[in-house]
Motif scaffolding. Sequence first.
Motif, PDB file in Angstrom:
ATOM      1  N   LYS A  82     -12.637  -9.523  -3.023  1.00  0.00           N
ATOM      2  CA  LYS A  82     -13.985  -9.563  -2.449  1.00  0.00           C
ATOM      3  C   LYS A  82     -13.922  -9.917  -0.960  1.00  0.00           C
ATOM      4  CE  LYS A  82     -18.316 -12.098  -2.928  1.00  0.00           C
ATOM      5  NZ  LYS A  82     -18.959 -13.247  -3.563  1.00  0.00           N
ATOM      6  N   ILE A  83     -13.076 -10.866  -0.610  1.00  0.00           N
ATOM      7  CA  ILE A  83     -12.909 -11.257   0.803  1.00  0.00           C
ATOM      8  C   ILE A  83     -12.347 -10.094   1.605  1.00  0.00           C
ATOM      9  CG2 ILE A  83     -11.621 -12.788   2.347  1.00  0.00           C
ATOM     10  CD1 ILE A  83     -11.786 -14.931   0.099  1.00  0.00           C
ATOM     11  N   ILE A  84     -11.356  -9.412   1.053  1.00  0.00           N
ATOM     12  CA  ILE A  84     -10.763  -8.259   1.745  1.00  0.00           C
ATOM     13  C   ILE A  84     -11.812  -7.177   1.972  1.00  0.00           C
ATOM     14  CG2 ILE A  84      -9.139  -6.332   1.478  1.00  0.00           C
ATOM     15  CD1 ILE A  84      -7.285  -8.321  -0.007  1.00  0.00           C
ATOM     16  N   ALA A  85     -12.588  -6.871   0.949  1.00  0.00           N
ATOM     17  CA  ALA A  85     -13.594  -5.811   1.039  1.00  0.00           C
ATOM     18  C   ALA A  85     -14.712  -6.160   2.011  1.00  0.00           C
ATOM     19  CB  ALA A  85     -14.175  -5.531  -0.346  1.00  0.00           C
ATOM     20  N   SER A  86     -14.985  -7.441   2.210  1.00  0.00           N
ATOM     21  CA  SER A  86     -16.096  -7.840   3.076  1.00  0.00           C
ATOM     22  C   SER A  86     -15.709  -7.922   4.553  1.00  0.00           C
ATOM     23  CB  SER A  86     -16.652  -9.194   2.623  1.00  0.00           C
ATOM     24  OG  SER A  86     -15.709 -10.220   2.879  1.00  0.00           O
ATOM     25  N   ASP A  87     -14.439  -7.717   4.889  1.00  0.00           N
ATOM     26  CA  ASP A  87     -13.997  -7.818   6.284  1.00  0.00           C
ATOM     27  C   ASP A  87     -14.296  -6.508   7.009  1.00  0.00           C
ATOM     28  OD1 ASP A  87     -12.773  -8.185   8.706  1.00  0.00           O
ATOM     29  OD2 ASP A  87     -10.819  -8.708   7.888  1.00  0.00           O
ATOM     30  N   PRO A  88     -15.282  -6.482   7.934  1.00  0.00           N
ATOM     31  CA  PRO A  88     -15.645  -5.235   8.610  1.00  0.00           C
ATOM     32  C   PRO A  88     -14.607  -4.780   9.640  1.00  0.00           C
ATOM     33  CG  PRO A  88     -16.900  -7.038   9.526  1.00  0.00           C
ATOM     34  CD  PRO A  88     -16.112  -7.598   8.374  1.00  0.00           C
ATOM     35  N   ASP A  89     -13.767  -5.708  10.100  1.00  0.00           N
ATOM     36  CA  ASP A  89     -12.787  -5.353  11.130  1.00  0.00           C
ATOM     37  C   ASP A  89     -11.496  -4.784  10.565  1.00  0.00           C
ATOM     38  OD1 ASP A  89     -14.470  -6.229  13.193  1.00  0.00           O
ATOM     39  OD2 ASP A  89     -13.811  -8.303  12.912  1.00  0.00           O
ATOM     40  N   ALA A  90     -11.281  -4.940   9.285  1.00  0.00           N
ATOM     41  CA  ALA A  90     -10.040  -4.463   8.685  1.00  0.00           C
ATOM     42  C   ALA A  90     -10.309  -3.835   7.325  1.00  0.00           C
ATOM     43  CB  ALA A  90      -9.049  -5.619   8.555  1.00  0.00           C
ATOM     44  N   PRO A  91     -10.946  -2.662   7.319  1.00  0.00           N
ATOM     45  CA  PRO A  91     -11.204  -2.032   6.023  1.00  0.00           C
ATOM     46  C   PRO A  91      -9.892  -1.607   5.364  1.00  0.00           C
ATOM     47  CG  PRO A  91     -11.704  -0.515   7.800  1.00  0.00           C
ATOM     48  CD  PRO A  91     -11.393  -1.843   8.438  1.00  0.00           C
ATOM     49  N   GLU A  92      -9.884  -1.611   4.060  1.00  0.00           N
ATOM     50  CA  GLU A  92      -8.685  -1.221   3.326  1.00  0.00           C
ATOM     51  C   GLU A  92      -8.451   0.278   3.514  1.00  0.00           C
ATOM     52  OE1 GLU A  92      -6.756  -2.254  -0.997  1.00  0.00           O
ATOM     53  OE2 GLU A  92      -8.715  -3.040  -0.461  1.00  0.00           O
ATOM     54  N   ALA A  93      -7.202   0.642   3.714  1.00  0.00           N
ATOM     55  CA  ALA A  93      -6.857   2.045   3.937  1.00  0.00           C
ATOM     56  C   ALA A  93      -7.034   2.842   2.643  1.00  0.00           C
ATOM     57  CB  ALA A  93      -5.417   2.157   4.420  1.00  0.00           C
ATOM     58  N   THR A  94      -7.489   4.070   2.805  1.00  0.00           N
ATOM     59  CA  THR A  94      -7.658   4.949   1.644  1.00  0.00           C
ATOM     60  C   THR A  94      -6.323   5.602   1.307  1.00  0.00           C
ATOM     61  OG1 THR A  94      -8.166   6.884   2.984  1.00  0.00           O
ATOM     62  CG2 THR A  94     -10.026   5.473   2.348  1.00  0.00           C
TER      63      THR A  94
END
Length: 104
Positions: free
Chosen positions: A21-33
């Motif tokens: 949830k913390i990873i997903a909420s970070d607007p500066d570092a979106p998870e790579a597709t």
Amino acid sequence: MVSKFSSRRPLDEGEEAEIQKIIASDPDAPEATDEQLAQAKPFAEAFPDLMESIKRARGRPKMAAPKVAVTLRVDPDVLERFQSKGKNWRSDMTQALRKAVGLT
């Protein structure tokens, strides 16, 4: 910084969900597709000129005339005299040897 998550034990499902949830909420570092990961290249391949400019040799730079390590037996009174001159006694000994062989 104290972390409430420890790497010494496996995470339980609640902790894993909170981290995701913390990873997903970070607007500066979106998870790579998956598509982005498939197109990813190593840094050196993506930016060869930049890689070449920052590449450096490891260790101390090479000297034009490096000194040579030797083992030399000298009389104790001679060594004592040079060492009594202080921290740079080796340089003083080198200068005395240079003068003795006519290099200065």
